[in-house]
Design an enzyme around this catalytic site. Structure first.
Site, PDB file in Angstrom:
ATOM      1  N   ASP A 200      12.706 -11.785 -25.554  1.00  0.00           N
ATOM      2  CA  ASP A 200      12.751 -13.196 -25.144  1.00  0.00           C
ATOM      3  C   ASP A 200      14.125 -13.780 -25.465  1.00  0.00           C
ATOM      4  OD1 ASP A 200      12.292 -15.805 -24.487  1.00  0.00           O
ATOM      5  OD2 ASP A 200      10.633 -16.120 -25.879  1.00  0.00           O
ATOM      6  N   GLU A 226      12.310 -11.905 -20.947  1.00  0.00           N
ATOM      7  CA  GLU A 226      11.858 -13.289 -20.752  1.00  0.00           C
ATOM      8  C   GLU A 226      13.016 -14.280 -20.768  1.00  0.00           C
ATOM      9  OE1 GLU A 226       8.416 -14.207 -23.052  1.00  0.00           O
ATOM     10  OE2 GLU A 226       8.935 -16.322 -23.308  1.00  0.00           O
ATOM     11  N   GLU A 252       8.244 -21.065 -18.637  1.00  0.00           N
ATOM     12  CA  GLU A 252       7.721 -21.991 -19.646  1.00  0.00           C
ATOM     13  C   GLU A 252       8.408 -23.349 -19.585  1.00  0.00           C
ATOM     14  OE1 GLU A 252       9.191 -19.311 -22.916  1.00  0.00           O
ATOM     15  OE2 GLU A 252       9.679 -21.217 -23.868  1.00  0.00           O
ATOM     16  N   HIS A 302       2.297 -19.019 -21.313  1.00  0.00           N
ATOM     17  CA  HIS A 302       3.106 -19.352 -22.489  1.00  0.00           C
ATOM     18  C   HIS A 302       2.228 -20.169 -23.428  1.00  0.00           C
ATOM     19  CE1 HIS A 302       6.035 -21.938 -24.737  1.00  0.00           C
ATOM     20  NE2 HIS A 302       6.633 -20.773 -24.846  1.00  0.00           N
TER      21      HIS A 302
HETATM   22 MG    MG Z   1       9.715 -17.798 -24.396  1.00  0.00          MG
END
Ligand code: MG
Length: 388
Positions: A200, A226, A252, A302
């Site tokens: 991420d 991500e 997200e 998320h």
């Molecule tokens: Mg994230």
């Protein structure tokens, strides 16, 4: 039935240690709960995405902007209320904090609807396609420490999450492209060859740096990469998805059906990660889910925040149809932040005990009580509530 009050409770405490991701370090945990009361004594709970001072500003939107719009309305008219509020706020923000504020109110209205019907939210949506889900645990946050200390800690934390029963793990990156590749190698070392992990970036890379990191970690076989680039960088997403073997995930920081339509039509996502407490609540999440599935894009929500958010997401994961379906269909997972979070672990009169469930069975049960199926402890809320 009439809405008699719409109140925010912003909770905060000092974390035992500072944590970081690619954008900032933070030392306080915050949660923003929304409480909608009615003239029949039924109370609904919701949650707004957004930490720290964002939560305090969103409290102002909930109480000073949205509350006057909907006082006296029937809380069961949640779609009418959603559109009334959205239409009145449209000129002042179709994305961002206005939508985060509306999200918490909408979730509370779904909680009320479930309590009135005596049904859990997943039943209101259409039923449970699954009654339990696997969970992935994330940690491996950035700290103000050396690269060597990061590497040793990432290996240890990844191994600990695997041992705790989670189905996969997720790491942060953001020290710099070369360092980040080493971090990913440290995680793979901690979990062995077969356990899934995800990377991420919280949108810290340029497209060229994202290509460098993506190509360098491909042999480590991460499940997804991500938010490699800024959410506004639609070209970057599309080029990365076309050019890398790894799944590209994100979303997200996207809001509402119109924002989601744009990022889905852009074809830059392998996996969509809608945030129900930010994008517009359960009402809008269901429209976004339909859009994702209309583009044959799988969804893994998320999840961030308190036990209210976790419960809402469990209902949504239960109610998510298999896409495209089959004897052994692709399954979503519950995202679970394994770092210190008292608002998730201690908020409820009967805790969800996600860690205990995962340790015992590797799975998390979907709540079955009316509405969200959870009961926030008012004494706990009073103890941690902040006003400014
Ligand atoms: Mg994230």
């Amino acid at each position: 039935m009439k809405i008699t009050s719409v109140q925010s409770h912003v909770l905060a405490y000092d974390l035992p240690e500072e944590l970081g991701y690619s954008q900032q370090y933070y030392a306080r945990r915050t949660a923003h709960l929304v409480e909608v009361q009615t003239d029949e004594g039924i109370t609904g709970w919701g949650e707004c995405f957004g930490p720290g001072n964002i939560a305090l500003a969103n409290k102002g939107i909930v109480e000073k902007v949205i509350q006057p719009m909907i006082l006296g309305d029937d809380p069961l008219d949640r779609d009418v209320i959603w559109h009334k509020v959205y239409n009145l706020m449209r000129d002042h923000g179709q994305k961002g904090m206005s939508m985060q504020a509306l999200s918490g109110v909408d979730i509370a209205l779904w909680d009320i609807a479930g309590k009135v019907a005596g049904l859990p939210i997943h039943k209101l949506i259409g039923g449970a396609h699954r009654t339990e889900v696997a969970a992935y645990g994330y940690a491996m946050m950035l700290k103000r420490e050396s690269l060597a200390d990061h590497l040793a800690r990432f290996t240890d934390e990844a191994a600990a999450i695997k041992d705790a029963g989670f189905a996969a793990t997720k790491m942060k990156v953001g020290l710099g492209p070369k360092e980040d590749v080493q971090l990913a190698e440290a995680v793979r070392k901690g979990i062995g060859d077969d356990f899934p992990f995800m990377v991420d970036a919280n949108h810290c890379y340029t497209t060229s740096d994202a290509f460098y990191v993506g190509r360098a970690v491909e042999d480590l076989n991460p499940y997804w990469f991500e938010e490699p680039v800024a959410p506004e960088d639609l070209d970057g997403y599309r080029e990365l998805r076309a050019g890398l073997k790894i799944n590209i995930s994100g979303g997200e920081a996207e809001f509402g059906r119109w924002g989601w339509r744009q990022i889905l039509e852009n074809r830059g996502l392998d996996i969509a990660q809608p945030e129900v407490c930010g994008l517009g609540g359960i009402s809008e999440y269901l429209r976004v889910l339909a859009l994702c599935h209309a583009h044959f894009t799988p969804v893994i929500n998320h999840v961030w925040g308190s036990a209210v958010s976790v419960a809402a997401n469990l209902h949504l994961l239960a109610a998510m149809p298999a896409m495209p379906g089959g004897l052994f269909p692709w399954q979503p997972m519950l995202e679970f932040d394994t770092t210190d979070n008292r608002f998730r672990d201690d908020l409820l009169t009967t805790p969800l005990d996600i860690q205990g469930q995962v340790k015992a069975t590797g799975r998390v049960q979907v709540p079955t009580g009316p509405g969200l199926g959870v009961d926030p402890d008012r004494a706990f809320i009073e103890r941690f509530e902040v006003t400014g």
